[in-house]
Design a protein around this motif. Structure first.
Motif, PDB file in Angstrom:
ATOM      1  N   VAL A 173      -2.607  16.812   0.486  1.00 19.35           N
ATOM      2  CA  VAL A 173      -3.976  16.884  -0.011  1.00 19.35           C
ATOM      3  C   VAL A 173      -4.408  15.516  -0.522  1.00 19.35           C
ATOM      4  O   VAL A 173      -3.702  14.893  -1.313  1.00 19.35           O
ATOM      5  CB  VAL A 173      -4.087  17.931  -1.150  1.00 19.35           C
ATOM      6  CG1 VAL A 173      -5.498  18.018  -1.678  1.00 19.35           C
ATOM      7  CG2 VAL A 173      -3.611  19.290  -0.664  1.00 19.35           C
ATOM      8  N   ASP A 174      -5.596  15.062  -0.071  1.00 20.06           N
ATOM      9  CA  ASP A 174      -6.116  13.774  -0.545  1.00 20.06           C
ATOM     10  C   ASP A 174      -6.904  13.958  -1.843  1.00 20.06           C
ATOM     11  O   ASP A 174      -6.975  15.058  -2.392  1.00 20.06           O
ATOM     12  CB  ASP A 174      -6.943  13.072   0.538  1.00 20.06           C
ATOM     13  CG  ASP A 174      -8.274  13.747   0.833  1.00 20.06           C
ATOM     14  OD1 ASP A 174      -8.678  14.670   0.094  1.00 20.06           O
ATOM     15  OD2 ASP A 174      -8.931  13.333   1.808  1.00 20.06           O
ATOM     16  N   GLU A 175      -7.506  12.869  -2.318  1.00 17.80           N
ATOM     17  CA  GLU A 175      -8.225  12.905  -3.592  1.00 17.80           C
ATOM     18  C   GLU A 175      -9.461  13.814  -3.575  1.00 17.80           C
ATOM     19  O   GLU A 175      -9.992  14.187  -4.617  1.00 17.80           O
ATOM     20  CB  GLU A 175      -8.635  11.487  -4.023  1.00 17.80           C
ATOM     21  CG  GLU A 175      -9.583  10.776  -3.076  1.00 17.80           C
ATOM     22  CD  GLU A 175      -8.897  10.030  -1.928  1.00 17.80           C
ATOM     23  OE1 GLU A 175      -9.611   9.356  -1.166  1.00 17.80           O
ATOM     24  OE2 GLU A 175      -7.666  10.120  -1.781  1.00 17.80           O
ATOM     25  N   ASP A 222       2.176   7.466   0.947  1.00 18.79           N
ATOM     26  CA  ASP A 222       1.725   6.120   0.618  1.00 18.79           C
ATOM     27  C   ASP A 222       1.162   6.104  -0.806  1.00 18.79           C
ATOM     28  O   ASP A 222       1.231   7.112  -1.525  1.00 18.79           O
ATOM     29  CB  ASP A 222       0.719   5.605   1.651  1.00 18.79           C
ATOM     30  CG  ASP A 222      -0.579   6.390   1.686  1.00 18.79           C
ATOM     31  OD1 ASP A 222      -0.850   7.182   0.756  1.00 18.79           O
ATOM     32  OD2 ASP A 222      -1.343   6.207   2.648  1.00 18.79           O
ATOM     33  N   SER A 223       0.578   4.991  -1.233  1.00 23.24           N
ATOM     34  CA  SER A 223       0.076   4.880  -2.604  1.00 23.24           C
ATOM     35  C   SER A 223      -1.089   5.827  -2.890  1.00 23.24           C
ATOM     36  O   SER A 223      -1.393   6.104  -4.047  1.00 23.24           O
ATOM     37  CB  SER A 223      -0.339   3.440  -2.900  1.00 23.24           C
ATOM     38  OG  SER A 223      -1.343   3.029  -1.991  1.00 23.24           O
ATOM     39  N   LEU A 255       6.799   4.488   9.466  1.00 26.50           N
ATOM     40  CA  LEU A 255       6.214   5.667  10.121  1.00 26.50           C
ATOM     41  C   LEU A 255       4.703   5.689   9.962  1.00 26.50           C
ATOM     42  O   LEU A 255       3.971   5.981  10.917  1.00 26.50           O
ATOM     43  CB  LEU A 255       6.793   6.963   9.549  1.00 26.50           C
ATOM     44  CG  LEU A 255       8.154   7.405  10.028  1.00 26.50           C
ATOM     45  CD1 LEU A 255       8.546   8.726   9.381  1.00 26.50           C
ATOM     46  CD2 LEU A 255       8.205   7.526  11.524  1.00 26.50           C
ATOM     47  N   HIS A 256       4.218   5.398   8.760  1.00 17.76           N
ATOM     48  CA  HIS A 256       2.771   5.325   8.543  1.00 17.76           C
ATOM     49  C   HIS A 256       2.149   4.317   9.510  1.00 17.76           C
ATOM     50  O   HIS A 256       1.138   4.594  10.159  1.00 17.76           O
ATOM     51  CB  HIS A 256       2.450   4.874   7.110  1.00 17.76           C
ATOM     52  CG  HIS A 256       2.671   5.899   6.053  1.00 17.76           C
ATOM     53  ND1 HIS A 256       3.866   5.995   5.376  1.00 17.76           N
ATOM     54  CD2 HIS A 256       1.859   6.844   5.537  1.00 17.76           C
ATOM     55  CE1 HIS A 256       3.766   6.969   4.482  1.00 17.76           C
ATOM     56  NE2 HIS A 256       2.551   7.510   4.558  1.00 17.76           N
ATOM     57  N   GLU A 281       0.821  -1.215   0.000  1.00 21.25           N
ATOM     58  CA  GLU A 281       0.000   0.000   0.000  1.00 21.25           C
ATOM     59  C   GLU A 281       0.855   1.265   0.000  1.00 21.25           C
ATOM     60  O   GLU A 281       0.318   2.372   0.089  1.00 21.25           O
ATOM     61  CB  GLU A 281      -0.932   0.032   1.222  1.00 21.25           C
ATOM     62  CG  GLU A 281      -1.913  -1.114   1.312  1.00 21.25           C
ATOM     63  CD  GLU A 281      -1.294  -2.354   1.950  1.00 21.25           C
ATOM     64  OE1 GLU A 281      -0.402  -2.215   2.818  1.00 21.25           O
ATOM     65  OE2 GLU A 281      -1.696  -3.456   1.562  1.00 21.25           O
ATOM     66  N   GLY A 282       2.165   1.106  -0.036  1.00 20.61           N
ATOM     67  CA  GLY A 282       3.069   2.245  -0.062  1.00 20.61           C
ATOM     68  C   GLY A 282       3.362   2.836   1.306  1.00 20.61           C
ATOM     69  O   GLY A 282       3.980   3.885   1.409  1.00 20.61           O
TER      70      GLY A 282
END
Length: 171
Positions: free
Chosen positions: A82-84, A49-50, A23-24, A18-19
């Motif tokens: 910024v997300d999608e 991440d992805s 840390l994530h 999932e990239g």
């Protein structure tokens, strides 16, 4: 364990399918001890991440220990991921009611734009709530010289608040 893995040659910024980096994962598990160790060893706080989301974004979204958010910000994690949907960390902290995360984001310079204020007011945030200095949001905006934001707050009416019943009816 993290130090032993690192000393054995483990890559600090290795990514899952999932990239996500360690840390994530530490942030999503709300594990500030692992997060601190990874940062001290040199893991990057800004790998995405992805979905293009940073550990800081995940921290604001999942909540938990606000110390994780502060650690990332103190280690110079970049704000403004910024997300999608065009949402940033500050939007997620507000959306999920993570007040301490929001405080950290604002302290470290998150962009509190007029659009954020409009969303909060539209969703029912009270413009009469006072801070520790007994000031309303309107007063703080005036003091800060943000007259456009002050006008938005001043002209907002209760009738502008989104009604969940109305939304259900429309759907």
């Amino acid at each position: 364990m993290i130090k032993a893995l690192r000393n054995g040659g483990a890559h600090l910024d290795f990514r899952t399918r999932e990239g996500m980096t360690a840390l994530h994962k530490a942030v999503r598990c709300r594990n500030h001890a692992a997060l601190l160790t990874l940062l001290d060893l040199g893991a990057s706080p800004d790998y995405k991440d992805s979905r293009g989301l940073t550990p800081l974004y995940h921290s604001a979204m999942v909540g938990g220990d606000p110390y994780c958010c502060e650690l990332l910000l103190h280690d110079y994690a970049r704000l403004g991921c910024v997300d999608e949907n065009g949402w940033q960390e500050i939007h997620q902290a507000c959306r999920y009611g993570h007040v301490q995360h929001l405080e950290h984001l604002l302290f470290y310079g998150a962009d509190m734009t007029e659009s954020c204020a409009r969303v909060l007011l539209f969703r029912g945030a009270s413009k009469e709530i006072r801070n520790y200095n007994s000031q309303t949001a309107f007063q703080v905006a005036i003091i800060a010289g943000n007259f456009e934001l002050a006008e938005i707050i001043k002209t907002h009416k209760e009738s502008d608040v989104e009604s969940r019943a109305m939304l259900a009816w429309l759907c």
